[in-house]
Design a protein around this motif. Structure first.
Motif, short mmCIF file in Angstrom:
data_model
loop_
_atom_site.label_atom_id
_atom_site.label_comp_id
_atom_site.label_asym_id
_atom_site.label_seq_id
_atom_site.Cartn_x
_atom_site.Cartn_y
_atom_site.Cartn_z
N ALA A 11 0.91 -1.29 0.04
CA ALA A 11 0.03 0.17 0.22
C ALA A 11 0.89 1.27 -0.09
O ALA A 11 0.81 2.09 1.06
CB ALA A 11 -0.87 0.01 1.18
N ASP A 39 -5.97 -8.33 -5.66
CA ASP A 39 -5.93 -6.94 -5.59
C ASP A 39 -5.26 -6.50 -4.17
O ASP A 39 -4.75 -7.04 -3.57
CB ASP A 39 -7.49 -6.49 -5.36
CG ASP A 39 -8.28 -6.84 -4.22
OD1 ASP A 39 -7.72 -7.51 -3.28
OD2 ASP A 39 -9.63 -7.04 -4.20
N ALA A 41 -6.22 -5.09 -1.50
CA ALA A 41 -6.65 -5.54 -0.13
C ALA A 41 -6.14 -6.88 0.36
O ALA A 41 -5.57 -7.40 1.34
CB ALA A 41 -8.14 -5.52 -0.15
N CYS A 44 -2.45 -7.04 1.07
CA CYS A 44 -2.38 -6.50 2.53
C CYS A 44 -2.57 -7.54 3.71
O CYS A 44 -2.33 -7.11 4.62
CB CYS A 44 -2.90 -5.11 2.52
SG CYS A 44 -2.35 -3.97 1.70
#
Length: 158
Positions: A11, A39, A41, A44
Motif C-alpha cells: 500500500a 487486488d 486488499a 495486504c
C-alpha cells in the motif's frame, strides 16, 4: 546496480504504480477470465509476504508476493519494471520470498503464470520450479502454466 530487497507493504503509491503496470501488461496478453490477480486488499492480508526491490535511489523496480496457505504458498504478482530487467532483480526477489516463506514453515511453493511470458517461465525453470497440473481453485486453461518447487525447511525454524 545497487539493489535492496525487503518485505514491505504493497500500500505505497510507487508499489501500486508497479502493480498497475503489471495489470496493463497482462491485460494486453490474456483475457480477463484467464487472469488471476490479487487486488491491493488481498495483498495486504496477514498471510501474504510482499517484497519490493529498490534501486540505489530507493525507486521501486520490482515486486512479488507469496500467499501462505496451510499446505503450500502461492507465488503472486511478480513483476520487474523494464528498467530493472536483465539485471537479476526477479531472481533476487524470488530468492528473498522463498527464504521468508521457508522461515514461516512453508515447504512447497506453487504458481500460475501464462504461456505468453517466456521470460517468467525461463526464470522459474532456472530457479527449480517444475510444471504441474492445476491446483487450488484453478481450472485447466490453455492460457495457464502451473509450476511448483519444494523448499527446504528453514534452519531458522530449528
Amino acid at each position: 546496480m545497487t539493489l535492496h530487497i525487503a518485505l514491505e507493504s504493497p500500500a505505497q503509491a510507487e508499489v501500486i504504480a508497479l502493480i498497475a503496470e503489471l495489470d496493463a501488461y497482462q491485460d494486453a496478453l490474456y483475457p480477463p477470465e484467464s487472469r488471476h490477480a490479487l487486488d491491493l486488499a488481498a495483498l495486504c492480508a496477514p498471510d501474504v509476504l510482499f517484497a519490493v526491490a529498490r534501486d540505489g535511489a530507493q525507486r521501486a523496480l520490482g515486486c512479488g508476493a507469496i500467499v501462505l496457505g496451510a499446505d503450500y504458498g502461492e507465488l503472486k504478482r511478480m513483476y520487474v519494471h523494464p528498467q530493472g530487467r536483465g539485471q537479476g532483480v526477479a531472481k533476487q526477489l524470488l530468492s528473498l520470498l522463498e527464504t521468508r516463506a521457508a522461515e514461516r514453515g512453508c515447504t512447497l511453493l506453487k504458481l500460475e503464470t501464462g504461456p505468453y511470458q517466456p521470460e517468467a517461465l525461463g526464470l522459474y525453470a532456472r530457479c527449480g520450479y517444475e510444471r504441474r497440473g492445476p491446483f487450488g481453485n484453478y481450472r485447466d486453461d490453455p492460457l495457464s502454466v502451473f509450476m511448483q518447487k519444494s523448499l527446504l525447511p528453514s534452519v531458522a525454524m530449528v
